[in-house]
Design an enzyme around this catalytic site. Sequence first.
Site, mmCIF file in Angstrom:
data_model
loop_
_atom_site.group_PDB
_atom_site.id
_atom_site.type_symbol
_atom_site.label_atom_id
_atom_site.label_comp_id
_atom_site.label_asym_id
_atom_site.label_seq_id
_atom_site.Cartn_x
_atom_site.Cartn_y
_atom_site.Cartn_z
ATOM 1 N N GLU A 150 1.956 33.855 -52.516
ATOM 2 C CA GLU A 150 0.401 33.944 -52.160
ATOM 3 C C GLU A 150 0.318 33.471 -50.698
ATOM 4 O O GLU A 150 0.964 32.560 -50.156
ATOM 5 C CB GLU A 150 -0.232 32.917 -53.011
ATOM 6 C CG GLU A 150 -1.850 33.414 -53.079
ATOM 7 C CD GLU A 150 -1.858 34.885 -53.193
ATOM 8 O OE1 GLU A 150 -2.333 35.532 -52.420
ATOM 9 O OE2 GLU A 150 -1.521 35.307 -54.350
ATOM 10 N N CYS A 279 -0.792 22.862 -47.293
ATOM 11 C CA CYS A 279 0.251 23.743 -47.237
ATOM 12 C C CYS A 279 1.319 23.521 -45.830
ATOM 13 O O CYS A 279 2.317 23.054 -46.118
ATOM 14 C CB CYS A 279 -0.443 25.249 -47.154
ATOM 15 S SG CYS A 279 -1.269 25.483 -48.451
ATOM 16 N N LYS A 282 3.232 20.169 -45.697
ATOM 17 C CA LYS A 282 4.145 20.104 -47.117
ATOM 18 C C LYS A 282 5.344 21.184 -46.814
ATOM 19 O O LYS A 282 6.511 21.035 -47.210
ATOM 20 C CB LYS A 282 3.278 20.324 -48.203
ATOM 21 C CG LYS A 282 4.205 20.560 -49.468
ATOM 22 C CD LYS A 282 3.205 20.603 -50.637
ATOM 23 C CE LYS A 282 2.595 21.899 -51.012
ATOM 24 N NZ LYS A 282 3.229 22.914 -51.681
HETATM 25 C C1 UGA Z 1 -1.831 28.282 -44.845
HETATM 26 C C2 UGA Z 1 -1.441 29.772 -44.229
HETATM 27 O O1 UGA Z 1 -2.156 30.456 -43.400
HETATM 28 C C3 UGA Z 1 -1.678 30.868 -45.454
HETATM 29 O O2 UGA Z 1 -1.287 32.095 -45.414
HETATM 30 C C4 UGA Z 1 -0.726 30.243 -46.879
HETATM 31 O O3 UGA Z 1 -0.975 31.123 -47.903
HETATM 32 C C5 UGA Z 1 -1.518 28.749 -47.061
HETATM 33 O O4 UGA Z 1 -1.228 28.025 -45.979
HETATM 34 C C6 UGA Z 1 -0.615 28.251 -48.383
HETATM 35 O O5 UGA Z 1 0.603 28.193 -48.376
HETATM 36 O O6 UGA Z 1 -1.404 28.015 -49.427
HETATM 37 P P1 UGA Z 1 -4.360 27.191 -44.936
HETATM 38 O O7 UGA Z 1 -3.621 25.894 -45.034
HETATM 39 O O8 UGA Z 1 -5.323 27.447 -45.880
HETATM 40 O O9 UGA Z 1 -3.303 28.468 -45.235
HETATM 41 O O10 UGA Z 1 -5.027 27.272 -43.520
HETATM 42 P P2 UGA Z 1 -4.797 27.677 -42.106
HETATM 43 O O11 UGA Z 1 -6.011 28.547 -41.827
HETATM 44 O O12 UGA Z 1 -3.284 28.491 -42.116
HETATM 45 O O13 UGA Z 1 -4.836 26.483 -41.088
HETATM 46 C C7 UGA Z 1 -3.994 25.329 -41.199
HETATM 47 C C8 UGA Z 1 -3.887 24.348 -40.275
HETATM 48 O O14 UGA Z 1 -3.693 24.883 -38.815
HETATM 49 C C9 UGA Z 1 -5.469 23.910 -40.157
HETATM 50 O O15 UGA Z 1 -5.482 22.762 -39.705
HETATM 51 C C10 UGA Z 1 -5.820 24.615 -38.735
HETATM 52 O O16 UGA Z 1 -6.722 23.841 -38.042
HETATM 53 C C11 UGA Z 1 -4.870 24.713 -38.061
HETATM 54 N N1 UGA Z 1 -4.712 25.666 -36.966
HETATM 55 C C12 UGA Z 1 -4.746 27.305 -37.550
HETATM 56 C C13 UGA Z 1 -4.492 25.476 -35.551
HETATM 57 O O17 UGA Z 1 -4.533 24.396 -35.206
HETATM 58 N N2 UGA Z 1 -4.451 26.518 -34.612
HETATM 59 C C14 UGA Z 1 -4.541 27.769 -35.148
HETATM 60 O O18 UGA Z 1 -4.301 28.523 -34.252
HETATM 61 C C15 UGA Z 1 -4.483 28.078 -36.442
#
Ligand code: UGA
Length: 469
Positions: A150, A279, A282
């Site tokens: 996913e 995610c 980990k």
């Molecule tokens: C992430 C992945 O984007 C999903 O594709 C994946 O399915 C999911 O993990 C998972 O393995 O279940 P998520 O953890 O919901 O999704 O959040 P993201 O939107 O990816 O953001 C993750 C972190 O990165 C956040 O702390 C966000 O603030 C940070 N981030 C994101 C940045 O610092 N810079 C960015 O450009 C993008």
Amino acid sequence: MRVAVVGSGYVGLVAGACFADLGHDVILVDNDESKLAALKNGQVPIHENYLPELLSRHRGQRLTFSGDLREAVGASAAIFIAVGTPPTERGEADLSYVESVAREITGAVDHYKVIVEKSTVPVYTSEWIRKIILRNGADPDSFDVASNPEFLREGTAVTDFLFPDRIVVGCDNDRCANVLRQVYAPLTSGSYYERTDAIPQPDRSTIPAPIIVTSTKSAELIKHASNAFLAMKISFINAVASMCESVGANVNQVCHGIGTDSRIGPRFLNPGIGYGGSCFPKDVMAFRAVARECGYDFRLLDEVMRINEDQRDRFLRKVRSALWTLRGKHVGVLGLAFKGGTDDIRESPAILIVQALLQEGCNVTAFDPAAMERTQEMMTSGLKFANSAYEAATGADAILILTEWEEFANLDLQRLNQELKYPIVIDGRNLYDPEVMAANGFTYYSVGRAAAHPDGVPAAAMKNTAKKA
Ligand code: UGA
């Protein structure tokens, strides 16, 4: 089709609700009685767009909740395992919940079924699931194990599920692949999108959804490698942002310059205080551990993690350089969730920064549109909560922006300025244009861009910009 989804956490609940919306009969299984009771009663345990609508649309009809794993498996053609895989102390994924589900379902595998890993698991997990089911007496022809990772993000989980960039299905034979093709047929044929009651299509999505069929091991690797790559992209731009700060360049301009190369792309190039959530931290660690076990020393991932941690320290140094000493200072904090649009605070860099500030003797008042309740449950003392961004700023020596909520990017700057004791904003998410902030009377620090001061007053003369010193 009749499908069972085991585990009603983030992935399981969203997948179950979306499968029901695609027209399948879904049994969502969990061994937590109170969780089941809450779901049956109409409660929605997570903050996720469109999930309340989908649950109320299908609850008790196409979507039922049960504690009886065997019965659910017996009634289903495809069984999606979406239980937790938390990290062990050594950073590996703890697969004991996956194993116990595999063991428990064996007796109910009476005619052909596909057992699908949906949790994020290391490569070889499908082989282990197969072995465990065989070891417990199932007929080898009565089941296949598939991997269907996913890629949903918290906050946009439902639309990510229904309008995916791609659906990855890892199967080692056609019989198994055909079952999963059937599960996703409403998305891959496009019939779902023609329905008048379909969830609205988000920007940037392409329909119908493409399906990629791979071997099971490849699919397992695709999930870990995708998350590790995205985390690497974030750490990469954070490292570049640090260089921008050293030489006086502007990371926004650099991002634009590199992100317009279609081979690189502009997304996931936002610098900040590092990635968090349940995610990326980990999964990067687990992928590192998997690589080690496979005999590959994936040191690049060590650096990805190191840069990510360093990003928080750099931000704290910025706070110190703006405020000098921290003991007894009043700081307003905007954002506690690990990212905007969610109430999830797991591995949130915002929380880690708040904890560090409290430890240094700062008085911290925080506001988050969704994550305050969860933070309150976790942090017993020290932190105060406000009812709005402006209340968090009232009388504060500075305001810190730690989560990229959209509402924090649209604040009334004059009002914010009036609330603060000193007009200092330290933005860990680059939500504002430094020039606009300076024009509104703020001393403004961000990531990978030069600090801005009202009328170009240099940082050292900061005390002169204070209104109520
Ligand atoms: C992430 C992945 O984007 C999903 O594709 C994946 O399915 C999911 O993990 C998972 O393995 O279940 P998520 O953890 O919901 O999704 O959040 P993201 O939107 O990816 O953001 C993750 C972190 O990165 C956040 O702390 C966000 O603030 C940070 N981030 C994101 C940045 O610092 N810079 C960015 O450009 C993008």
